[in-house]
Write an enzyme that holds these catalytic residues in place. Structure first.
Site, PDB file in Angstrom:
ATOM      1  N   ARG A 160      91.644  54.794  75.867  1.00  0.00           N
ATOM      2  CA  ARG A 160      91.501  54.619  77.305  1.00  0.00           C
ATOM      3  C   ARG A 160      90.505  53.497  77.563  1.00  0.00           C
ATOM      4  O   ARG A 160      89.756  53.095  76.680  1.00  0.00           O
ATOM      5  CB  ARG A 160      91.007  55.911  77.963  1.00  0.00           C
ATOM      6  CG  ARG A 160      91.952  57.094  77.804  1.00  0.00           C
ATOM      7  CD  ARG A 160      91.357  58.334  78.438  1.00  0.00           C
ATOM      8  NE  ARG A 160      92.236  59.490  78.324  1.00  0.00           N
ATOM      9  CZ  ARG A 160      91.934  60.692  78.743  1.00  0.00           C
ATOM     10  NH1 ARG A 160      90.749  60.912  79.311  1.00  0.00           N
ATOM     11  NH2 ARG A 160      92.773  61.698  78.611  1.00  0.00           N
ATOM     12  N   HIS A 161      90.477  53.020  78.791  1.00  0.00           N
ATOM     13  CA  HIS A 161      89.549  51.946  79.124  1.00  0.00           C
ATOM     14  C   HIS A 161      88.111  52.469  79.107  1.00  0.00           C
ATOM     15  O   HIS A 161      87.842  53.610  79.481  1.00  0.00           O
ATOM     16  CB  HIS A 161      89.871  51.372  80.500  1.00  0.00           C
ATOM     17  CG  HIS A 161      91.164  50.608  80.543  1.00  0.00           C
ATOM     18  ND1 HIS A 161      91.369  49.457  79.824  1.00  0.00           N
ATOM     19  CD2 HIS A 161      92.332  50.840  81.208  1.00  0.00           C
ATOM     20  CE1 HIS A 161      92.590  49.000  80.040  1.00  0.00           C
ATOM     21  NE2 HIS A 161      93.203  49.832  80.872  1.00  0.00           N
ATOM     22  N   GLU A 162      87.220  51.602  78.665  1.00  0.00           N
ATOM     23  CA  GLU A 162      85.800  51.954  78.637  1.00  0.00           C
ATOM     24  C   GLU A 162      85.299  52.224  80.049  1.00  0.00           C
ATOM     25  O   GLU A 162      85.725  51.570  81.010  1.00  0.00           O
ATOM     26  CB  GLU A 162      85.006  50.802  78.010  1.00  0.00           C
ATOM     27  CG  GLU A 162      83.531  51.062  77.844  1.00  0.00           C
ATOM     28  CD  GLU A 162      83.255  52.227  76.923  1.00  0.00           C
ATOM     29  OE1 GLU A 162      83.029  53.336  77.458  1.00  0.00           O
ATOM     30  OE2 GLU A 162      83.268  52.044  75.703  1.00  0.00           O
TER      31      GLU A 162
ATOM     32  N   ALA B 150      92.102  49.969  74.390  1.00  0.00           N
ATOM     33  CA  ALA B 150      92.819  49.676  75.634  1.00  0.00           C
ATOM     34  C   ALA B 150      92.307  48.416  76.320  1.00  0.00           C
ATOM     35  O   ALA B 150      93.042  47.777  77.086  1.00  0.00           O
ATOM     36  CB  ALA B 150      92.717  50.865  76.590  1.00  0.00           C
ATOM     37  N   ASP B 151      91.059  48.036  76.059  1.00  0.00           N
ATOM     38  CA  ASP B 151      90.471  46.871  76.722  1.00  0.00           C
ATOM     39  C   ASP B 151      90.878  45.551  76.072  1.00  0.00           C
ATOM     40  O   ASP B 151      90.562  44.477  76.594  1.00  0.00           O
ATOM     41  CB  ASP B 151      88.942  46.978  76.713  1.00  0.00           C
ATOM     42  CG  ASP B 151      88.438  48.176  77.490  1.00  0.00           C
ATOM     43  OD1 ASP B 151      89.059  48.506  78.508  1.00  0.00           O
ATOM     44  OD2 ASP B 151      87.444  48.789  77.066  1.00  0.00           O
TER      45      ASP B 151
END
Length: 644
Positions: free
Chosen positions: A277-279, A287-288
């Site tokens: 998932r994004h930070e 994800a980033d």
């Protein structure tokens, strides 16, 4: 032409068609078998690798969700205690009160209170006395998923000293086993593919396949007319030949496809693992990585595409019209995709989200393509290697575009660090919420968030940013906002520079690889200086939500190094065809739009037996992603490409 020559030509074409059809058939068969194996094994993963351990009869897994553990706090002292918790991942955050543990009765048994705690990151538990609210003890511990733990609070020999000790009552499950299992499955499939590619080159196997194919195709070929067989290489197949000879760069499509496949996987959930998932704010997760890489590759493609169009004599006014039209299409598709309630009735303009991924791509494409069109030449300038500035001529020839990009970056720096934001410190880059000890709750994103809320309005930007997960931010913030678009232009422009290197050093593989590595090294040094090699303590931390300058330089560094690897393996040595990533890379817009539109439909999503299982989520997300790869492959076989 003599009859013998005609007969020979017809025979050669028939044999070539047989070989092509056989190769195509066995490729389709191999991909179909691999797809079925992936689907079956991925579905079995959920039932094999993420079972609750039955060897611990006291584990209370029935009430625990993913990334949760059970904590029992036992108080043996005669004072009420308050339990606070703060995640080590939350920078400068105030501890959050979990609950109160009553004092032990004067002549009774210790008091025990149960809590549920998170397991994604290490936590610091702090126990304060209720009377003076003074810290009595603290424990730093990383809990395991579905584990059972006990924290004992007792007095030491001195009444004023308190001891806290953590005990593991039942071991947690290993929630990462599904990832290992899935990796082994795909590694096994890749190994089988490599072995088959080696075996089929043997003369015995080739002759066998040729004979088998001949028995199937002979009748059809005898009755066919003399003409170009539909499997032979023609002008439409030029897209798979390296761009260093004036045609499409296969490694670039492979890199684009890899970024797209990861993007689809993480958008579908990534197995609900936090690193997919994004930070929440500063830092990087898997994800980033993908969106900036996609922007970088788009910049590289712009350089190659416009250069080819100009060499073919296409008018610049026509190219300008195509650029504007494509940018508009990307923006409109993006607005439709990020507002999915169009399927549920009339769209409410009051809550229409304006920024988004495709909108950012459209704007970035418009700016970078116009810049390149402004400075690109109809014919590449051939400089002598003895010219003093030959080693940097791929930069110096386009100095006006570089000046404009530098000016845009100066604007970003001035707005970010000098723009006054009401009730917030100037130059603030934090997440707001409980970050910075709760002093700036409504300052999420500083100037970037303020500009979006002022220009677009609170209702037209992203309502649930990733900063809410850890920092509990309370104001809307859009990671694809206005100010960050400036740095996405810089990202694409660095990709454009990679394209210029490919153009100016055509067929000079050593020169291309060396320059890619030099650019990667320079950008890496810049990132190290900006961040001070830390997550939170640098001048400009790496931040995907803000698209900070260090985020762009870091991801561009990674992109140059990754492009070296793909270029060397796929286009120089030809050790790898780029499959399977090459196929979605050739149909990137269709795969991206399709995966967004059909996300909630079978077979991309189905009802799970246990929605709190990482393994079931991982299986579902891998199956969905694999299906899109297969769709891209089938479209490639049919020569169907959606271009905007």
């Amino acid at each position: 032409m003599k009859k013998e020559e005609i007969f020979t030509l017809r025979k050669n074409r028939k044999e070539e068609a047989v070989r092509s059809d056989v190769m195509a058939s066995e490729r389709e068969y191999r991909w179909t078998v691999c797809a079925v194996i992936v689907l079956l094994i991925a579905l079995c993963t959920a039932h094999v690798t993420d079972r609750p351990a039955s060897s611990h009869p006291h584990r209370k897994t029935s009430v625990l969700k993913m990334d949760e553990a059970s904590l029992s706090v036992t108080n043996e002292i005669e004072n009420d205690m308050m339990l606070y918790v703060v995640s080590d991942h939350c920078y400068k955050c105030l501890p959050k009160l979990l609950g109160i543990i009553p004092a032990r009765p004067a002549s009774g048994t210790p008091t025990t209170v149960g809590f549920v705690v998170g397991t994604q990151h290490a936590l610091t538990l702090q126990l304060n006395s209720t009377s003076a609210n003074l810290e009595q003890c603290n424990v730093n511990f990383h809990f395991g998923e579905q584990g059972n733990y006990s924290l004992w609070v007792k007095n030491l020999n001195e009444p004023s000293r308190v001891s806290c000790s953590m005990i593991t009552d039942s071991e947690p499950i290993n929630s990462y086993l599904p990832i290992l299992f899935a990796f082994l499955v795909f590694a096994f499939l890749a190994a089988l593919s490599a072995i088959w590619n080696t075996v089929k080159r043997l003369d015995v196997v080739t002759n066998l396949l040729h004979r088998l194919g001949s028995t199937v195709e002979t009748e059809r070929l005898i009755n066919s007319e003399l003409g170009t067989p539909n499997r032979l290489i023609d002008a439409s197949m030029e897209s798979i030949i390296p761009a260093t000879t004036g045609r499409r760069l296969r490694s670039l499509d492979t890199f684009r496809g890899l970024a797209l496949v990861i993007m689809v996987f993480v958008n579908y959930g990534g197995g609900r693992y936090w690193f997919f998932r994004h930070e929440s704010w500063n830092g990087l997760t898997v994800a980033d990585l993908v969106f900036p890489w996609f922007v970088f590759i788009m910049g590289t493609s712009i350089g190659l595409s416009l250069s080819g169009s100009l060499r073919r004599g296409v008018k610049r006014t026509h190219l300008q019209w195509r650029i504007f039209w494509r940018s508009l299409q990307l923006f409109l598709f993006g607005v439709i995709i990020v507002n999915p309630n169009y399927c549920q009735g009339p769209l409410s303009w009051d809550s229409l989200r304006i920024p988004g991924v495709l909108q950012r791509l459209g704007f970035t494409y418009l700016v970078v393509a116009i810049l390149d069109l402004m400075v690109a030449r109809d014919r590449l300038t051939n400089l002598s290697s003895e010219t003093c500035w030959y080693s940097v001529h791929d930069v110096c020839l386009y100095w006006p575009a570089w000046l404009i990009v530098i000016a845009l970056e100066a604007i970003w720096l001035c707005l970010t660090f000098l723009l006054p934001v009401p009730d917030c410190p100037t130059g603030y880059l934090g997440p707001g919420g409980i970050g910075d000890f709760g002093q700036y709750q409504n300052c999420t994103g500083g100037a970037a968030g303020y500009i979006d809320r002022w220009l677009l309005g609170n209702n037209h930007i992203y309502q649930t940013p990733s900063s809410r997960v850890v920092y509990q931010s309370v104001v809307p913030f859009d990671p694809e906002g206005v100010l960050g678009s400036i740095n996405s232009v810089l990202m694409a422009f660095l990709g454009l520079q990679a394209g210029k290197i490919l153009l100016h050093y055509r067929d000079q593989h050593r020169q291309i690889i060396t320059r890619f590595l030099i650019w990667g090294f320079i950008l890496g040094i810049i990132s190290a200086v900006l961040t001070k090699c830390s997550r939170n303590d640098g001048f400009i931390p790496v931040n995907k939500n803000l698209w900070s300058l260090s985020y762009v330089t870091t991801l561009s560094c990674f992109a140059f190094v990754a492009l070296v690897v793909f270029y060397y393996l796929v286009d120089v040595k030809k050790w790898w065809s780029g499959a399977p990533f090459y196929y979605p890379g050739m149909n990137s817009i269709l795969v991206y739009v399709g995966h967004e539109v059909f996300e909630e439909y079978f077979p991309f999503r189905w009802k799970m037996a246990n929605s709190q299982s990482h393994a079931e989520h991982l299986a579902q997300n891998l199956v969905a992603t694999s299906i899109w790869v297969i769709i891209a492959y089938l479209l490639y076989r049919k020569k169907i490409f959606w271009k905007i």
